[in-house]
Design a protein around this motif. Structure first.
Motif, short mmCIF file in Angstrom:
data_model
loop_
_atom_site.label_atom_id
_atom_site.label_comp_id
_atom_site.label_asym_id
_atom_site.label_seq_id
_atom_site.Cartn_x
_atom_site.Cartn_y
_atom_site.Cartn_z
N MET A 195 0.86 -1.20 0.00
CA MET A 195 0.00 0.00 0.00
C MET A 195 0.89 1.24 0.00
N ALA A 196 0.62 2.18 -0.88
CA ALA A 196 1.41 3.41 -0.96
C ALA A 196 1.24 4.20 0.33
N HIS A 197 2.25 5.09 0.56
CA HIS A 197 2.23 5.88 1.80
C HIS A 197 0.94 6.68 1.94
N ASP A 198 0.52 7.39 0.87
CA ASP A 198 -0.69 8.21 0.94
C ASP A 198 -1.91 7.37 1.23
N GLU A 199 -1.98 6.20 0.61
CA GLU A 199 -3.13 5.34 0.85
C GLU A 199 -3.14 4.84 2.29
N HIS A 200 -1.95 4.50 2.79
CA HIS A 200 -1.86 4.02 4.17
C HIS A 200 -2.27 5.12 5.14
N ASP A 201 -1.79 6.33 4.87
CA ASP A 201 -2.14 7.47 5.73
C ASP A 201 -3.64 7.74 5.69
N ALA A 202 -4.23 7.68 4.50
CA ALA A 202 -5.67 7.92 4.37
C ALA A 202 -6.46 6.86 5.12
N ALA A 203 -6.06 5.58 4.96
CA ALA A 203 -6.76 4.50 5.63
C ALA A 203 -6.68 4.65 7.15
N SER A 204 -5.51 5.08 7.64
CA SER A 204 -5.34 5.26 9.08
C SER A 204 -6.24 6.37 9.61
N ARG A 205 -6.31 7.46 8.86
CA ARG A 205 -7.16 8.59 9.29
C ARG A 205 -8.62 8.19 9.32
N ILE A 206 -9.06 7.44 8.30
CA ILE A 206 -10.45 7.01 8.26
C ILE A 206 -10.74 6.05 9.41
N ALA A 207 -9.79 5.12 9.67
CA ALA A 207 -9.98 4.16 10.76
C ALA A 207 -10.02 4.88 12.11
N ASP A 208 -9.11 5.83 12.32
CA ASP A 208 -9.10 6.57 13.58
C ASP A 208 -10.41 7.34 13.77
N ASP A 250 -17.96 16.79 14.96
CA ASP A 250 -17.51 17.51 13.77
C ASP A 250 -16.04 17.22 13.48
N LEU A 251 -15.22 17.16 14.52
CA LEU A 251 -13.81 16.87 14.32
C LEU A 251 -13.61 15.46 13.75
N ALA A 252 -14.33 14.50 14.30
CA ALA A 252 -14.21 13.12 13.82
C ALA A 252 -14.67 13.00 12.38
N LEU A 253 -15.80 13.65 12.07
CA LEU A 253 -16.31 13.61 10.69
C LEU A 253 -15.36 14.32 9.74
N GLY A 254 -14.76 15.42 10.21
CA GLY A 254 -13.79 16.13 9.38
C GLY A 254 -12.59 15.26 9.06
N GLU A 255 -12.10 14.51 10.06
CA GLU A 255 -10.98 13.61 9.83
C GLU A 255 -11.34 12.52 8.83
N ALA A 256 -12.55 11.98 8.98
CA ALA A 256 -12.99 10.95 8.04
C ALA A 256 -13.08 11.51 6.63
N GLY A 257 -13.67 12.71 6.50
CA GLY A 257 -13.79 13.33 5.19
C GLY A 257 -12.44 13.62 4.56
N ALA A 258 -11.50 14.09 5.38
CA ALA A 258 -10.17 14.38 4.86
C ALA A 258 -9.49 13.10 4.38
N GLY A 259 -9.70 12.02 5.11
CA GLY A 259 -9.11 10.75 4.69
C GLY A 259 -9.69 10.27 3.38
N VAL A 260 -11.00 10.46 3.18
CA VAL A 260 -11.64 10.06 1.93
C VAL A 260 -11.10 10.86 0.76
N VAL A 261 -10.91 12.18 0.95
CA VAL A 261 -10.37 13.01 -0.11
C VAL A 261 -8.94 12.59 -0.45
N ARG A 262 -8.14 12.30 0.60
CA ARG A 262 -6.76 11.88 0.35
C ARG A 262 -6.72 10.54 -0.39
N LEU A 263 -7.71 9.69 -0.12
CA LEU A 263 -7.73 8.37 -0.75
C LEU A 263 -8.22 8.43 -2.19
N PHE A 264 -9.27 9.21 -2.43
CA PHE A 264 -9.91 9.21 -3.75
C PHE A 264 -9.66 10.48 -4.56
N GLY A 265 -9.15 11.52 -3.90
CA GLY A 265 -8.98 12.78 -4.59
C GLY A 265 -10.26 13.62 -4.52
#
Length: 308
Positions: A1-14, A37-52
């Motif tokens: 798994m690429a670094h960006d994908e790993h980071d995105a997956a971690s943020r979504i999981a957290d 709101d903070l948790a949802l923001g983290e999840a949303g940021a992870g989705v953007v990092r994963l899918f663009g």
């Protein structure tokens, strides 16, 4: 798994674990919206990092249809605007709600910043009216021409001030109906003529030129017309019919006019206002009886002059 994908997956999981923990605390006095709101923001940021960035929606998958699907999942439930913003994923969600209601005929009630879908059945007639109005609005010509086109297309149906203003494309375009009535004799009713109409509602009775009003009806101010019709219970004082009775008999071209008891048509223009608007000289007649009685009265006056 690429670094960006790993980071995105971690943020979504957290974020997911945070949301599970927060859900378990629902009901606690110290729980705040900001934590969600903070948790949802983290999840949303992870989705953007994963899918663009969010791609352009395919037909039938855009914000409007997401909002509609959400309404349909929760019929007759009040839904906050923030919920719809989250579902739509866009800042212009309120415009999409209006499109669903006005353009597509869904019965969506609004109360402050809350909305609810009143019925799972779309109002096809409202949607068709919107499509008609848009087609007329795009026509060239004057605002008056477009108002006339809408009235003719919806003859016998009630239209609102907003409808007429919309197709006219000018502020207070609804005034054009009065010009059509007073200058060209179109039999257009308002709440002054019919008690079943509310202020700001209008109805063209007939588009047939043979049913045009007496042009001298324009001489009677609206307040005078209202007083005469109300006094006579919106009923023709010759045939005894009102709109309801006329429609029961199959007459859908029935409408009321003010008749002057003592003056023939050509004399009305010269009458002083005090005599023209004297309530004792005025009576409510339907258009058909007004034509007949006026012709009979004018005939008698001609006979009197010839005999004199």
């Amino acid at each position: 798994m690429a670094h960006d994908e790993h980071d995105a997956a971690s943020r979504i999981a957290d974020a997911g674990r945070q949301l599970v923990d927060l859900a378990a605390r629902v009901g606690d006095d110290d729980l705040t919206r900001e934590e969600f709101d903070l948790a949802l923001g983290e999840a949303g940021a992870g989705v953007v990092r994963l899918f663009g960035p969010r791609p352009r929606s395919k037909p039938g998958e855009g914000a409007l249809w997401k909002i509609l699907a959400y309404f349909q999942e929760h019929p007759n439930e009040w839904i906050w605007g923030d919920e719809l913003r989250a579902v739509a994923g866009i800042g212009t969600w309120a415009r999409r709600v209006r499109e669903l209601r006005v353009e597509h005929g869904w019965e969506i009630e609004e109360q402050g910043d809350r909305y609810r879908l009143r019925s799972l059945d779309r109002n096809a007639e409202e949607a068709a009216l919107w499509q008609l109005m848009n087609a007329i609005r795009r026509r060239p010509g004057s605002g008056k021409d477009r108002v006339a086109a809408l009235l003719e297309a919806r003859v016998g149906h009630v239209l609102t001030r907003d409808d007429l203003d919309y197709v006219a494309k000018i502020k207070e375009g609804s005034r054009r109906w009065r010009e059509l009535r007073d200058e060209e004799g179109w039999p257009i009713e308002s709440h002054v003529d019919e008690p079943d109409l509310q202020p700001g509602q209008y109805r063209l009775v007939s588009a047939d030129p043979k049913d045009r009003t007496d042009p001298r009806q324009r001489l009677y101010p609206e307040k005078v017309r209202a007083r005469v019709f109300e006094r006579d219970d919106f009923t023709c004082q010759d045939c005894g019919r009102n709109r309801e009775a006329a429609e029961r008999a199959g007459d859908r071209r029935f409408y009321l006019e003010v008749h002057h008891k003592t003056a023939v048509a050509e004399q009305l223009d010269a009458l002083p206002a005090s005599e023209l608007n004297d309530m004792s000289n005025l009576v409510t007649l339907c258009h058909e009886d007004h034509l007949r009685l006026t012709a009979e009265f004018q005939g008698r006056r001609r006979d009197e002059r010839a005999g004199g």
